[in-house]
Scaffold this motif. Structure first.
Motif, mmCIF file in Angstrom:
data_model
loop_
_atom_site.group_PDB
_atom_site.id
_atom_site.type_symbol
_atom_site.label_atom_id
_atom_site.label_comp_id
_atom_site.label_asym_id
_atom_site.label_seq_id
_atom_site.Cartn_x
_atom_site.Cartn_y
_atom_site.Cartn_z
ATOM 1 N N SER A 126 11.938 30.582 35.189
ATOM 2 C CA SER A 126 11.957 29.136 34.999
ATOM 3 C C SER A 126 11.842 28.435 36.348
ATOM 4 O O SER A 126 12.209 29.000 37.388
ATOM 5 N N GLN A 127 11.334 27.214 36.315
ATOM 6 C CA GLN A 127 11.270 26.396 37.533
ATOM 7 C C GLN A 127 12.388 25.357 37.554
ATOM 8 O O GLN A 127 12.463 24.529 38.470
ATOM 9 N N ASN A 128 13.258 25.408 36.560
ATOM 10 C CA ASN A 128 14.395 24.493 36.481
ATOM 11 C C ASN A 128 15.601 25.108 37.203
ATOM 12 O O ASN A 128 16.109 26.149 36.771
ATOM 13 N N PRO A 129 16.086 24.485 38.290
ATOM 14 C CA PRO A 129 17.202 25.057 39.054
ATOM 15 C C PRO A 129 18.462 25.287 38.221
ATOM 16 O O PRO A 129 19.170 26.289 38.417
ATOM 17 N N GLU A 130 18.771 24.387 37.304
ATOM 18 C CA GLU A 130 19.964 24.549 36.476
ATOM 19 C C GLU A 130 19.827 25.746 35.549
ATOM 20 O O GLU A 130 20.782 26.514 35.362
ATOM 21 N N VAL A 131 18.656 25.931 34.987
ATOM 22 C CA VAL A 131 18.403 27.088 34.124
ATOM 23 C C VAL A 131 18.479 28.369 34.940
ATOM 24 O O VAL A 131 19.035 29.384 34.480
ATOM 25 N N GLU A 132 17.972 28.325 36.157
ATOM 26 C CA GLU A 132 17.998 29.513 37.019
ATOM 27 C C GLU A 132 19.428 29.907 37.373
ATOM 28 O O GLU A 132 19.750 31.102 37.438
ATOM 29 N N GLU A 133 20.303 28.919 37.594
ATOM 30 C CA GLU A 133 21.695 29.226 37.908
ATOM 31 C C GLU A 133 22.396 29.899 36.725
ATOM 32 O O GLU A 133 23.166 30.847 36.903
ATOM 33 N N VAL A 134 22.124 29.394 35.528
ATOM 34 C CA VAL A 134 22.706 30.005 34.326
ATOM 35 C C VAL A 134 22.171 31.423 34.147
ATOM 36 O O VAL A 134 22.937 32.354 33.849
#
Length: 323
Positions: A23-31
């Motif tokens: 994913s390119q979404n930082p919040e999704v990457e953290e999860v």
């Protein structure tokens, strides 16, 4: 746009590749970082526990646990080729991998992945012999035969992966160098070659697709024969067998379903491939210890013995479908 060259004029201006990641979404990457870090820890802990239990519990002389021990080892190796890099990249701004590193990851992924496919197929054959030909089981599945079959799985995996890598390294890469995936796999890498890859794509599909689909069909056939044979057993024995056999079939579908979906296609990729690949690179190695052992009385007894709770049980006879 990449400049196109004749296949014989190999020009390699690319020294590294850039992953797009899950994913390119930082919040999704953290999860995903937290989630997949936990999954990888479970993979290591679960499979190492199985290997320790089989070795220390004197279970290696049983063909079933002989193969299971190596399945756990291959699961660790297969996931370790892909998952640690993916986890690190989830928090990295630049998700890069060198050209050599990409080729090594491609080789390792296909080597251990294909070896796992062959081991699962051999284990299905082992169960078929144990259930359908119990009187000849000890003669057919002796240590020499088990060793030859295991060697065959490693040789088969090596030949398969060498072919895949050989097809890729002879291609020219002159840019772009961005891979829409979280690890180096054949189809995403082929898209970056600045030459016609139609023939290479056909050979790759024939190689990987035949192994995935062929082994999947053999496994389903083996389990079908086993289920038909179990009709002759008592109701209680049939119930226990169906329960565990159903779990085994579920793992086979989780592993081979995505593999067949990705590798039976011609040289094309979809954005969904990344999520599909999660099933056979992470989910299956995590579930294998649970499915193949924790529902098995013999392994649970061996674990209890390792923790000081002594139990009397038969080490050799493969209680495949005992819960």
């Amino acid at each position: 746009m990449a400049s196109w060259t004749h296949p014989k004029e190999k020009i390699n201006n690319v020294t590294e590749f850039i992953f797009w990641g899950l994913s390119q979404n930082p919040e999704v990457e953290e999860v995903c970082f937290v989630l997949f870090s936990f999954f990888y820890a479970v993979i290591l802990l679960g499979n190492l526990t199985i290997m320790l239990t089989v070795c220390k519990g004197n279970l290696l002389k049983s063909p079933m646990y002989f193969f299971l021990n190596f399945l756990s080892f291959v699961d660790i190796c297969f996931s370790s080729v892909i998952v640690p890099k993916m986890i690190v990249d989830l928090l990295a701004k630049n998700k890069t991998i060198s050209y050599v590193g990409c080729m090594l990851q491609l080789f390792g992924g296909h080597f251990f992945g294909c070896t796992e496919i062959f081991i699962l197929t051999v284990m299905a054959y082992d169960r078929y012999v144990a259930i359908c030909k119990p009187l000849h089981y000890m003669t057919i599945m002796d240590r020499e035969m088990c060793s030859k079959m295991l060697l065959g799985t490693w040789v088969g995996g090596f030949i398969h992966s060498i072919i895949q890598v050989a097809l890729v390294v002879q291609l020219p890469f002159c840019g772009p160098n961005e891979i829409d995936h979280y690890f180096c796999d054949v189809h995403p890498v082929l898209k970056l070659a600045c030459t016609d890859t139609y023939i290479v794509g056909v050979v790759v599909t024939a190689n990987s697709g035949t192994i995935s689909l062929g082994s999947f069909v053999i496994l389903l056939f083996s389990y079908s024969v086993i289920l038909v044979t179990l009709r002759k057993q008592s109701a209680e024995g049939r119930r226990k067998a169906l329960s565990t056999c159903g779990s085994h079939i579920a793992v086979v579908i989780i592993f081979f379903g995505p593999c067949t979906f990705i590798y039976m296609r011609p040289d094309t990729t979809f954005s969904e491939d990344k999520m599909v690949a999660v099933f056979y690179t992470i989910i299956t190695p995590m579930l294998n210890p649970l499915i193949y052992t924790l529902r098995n009385t013999e392994v649970k007894n061996a674990m209890k013995k390792l923790w000081g709770k002594k139990k009397k049980y038969d080490y050799y006879y493969p209680n495949y479908f005992i819960i």
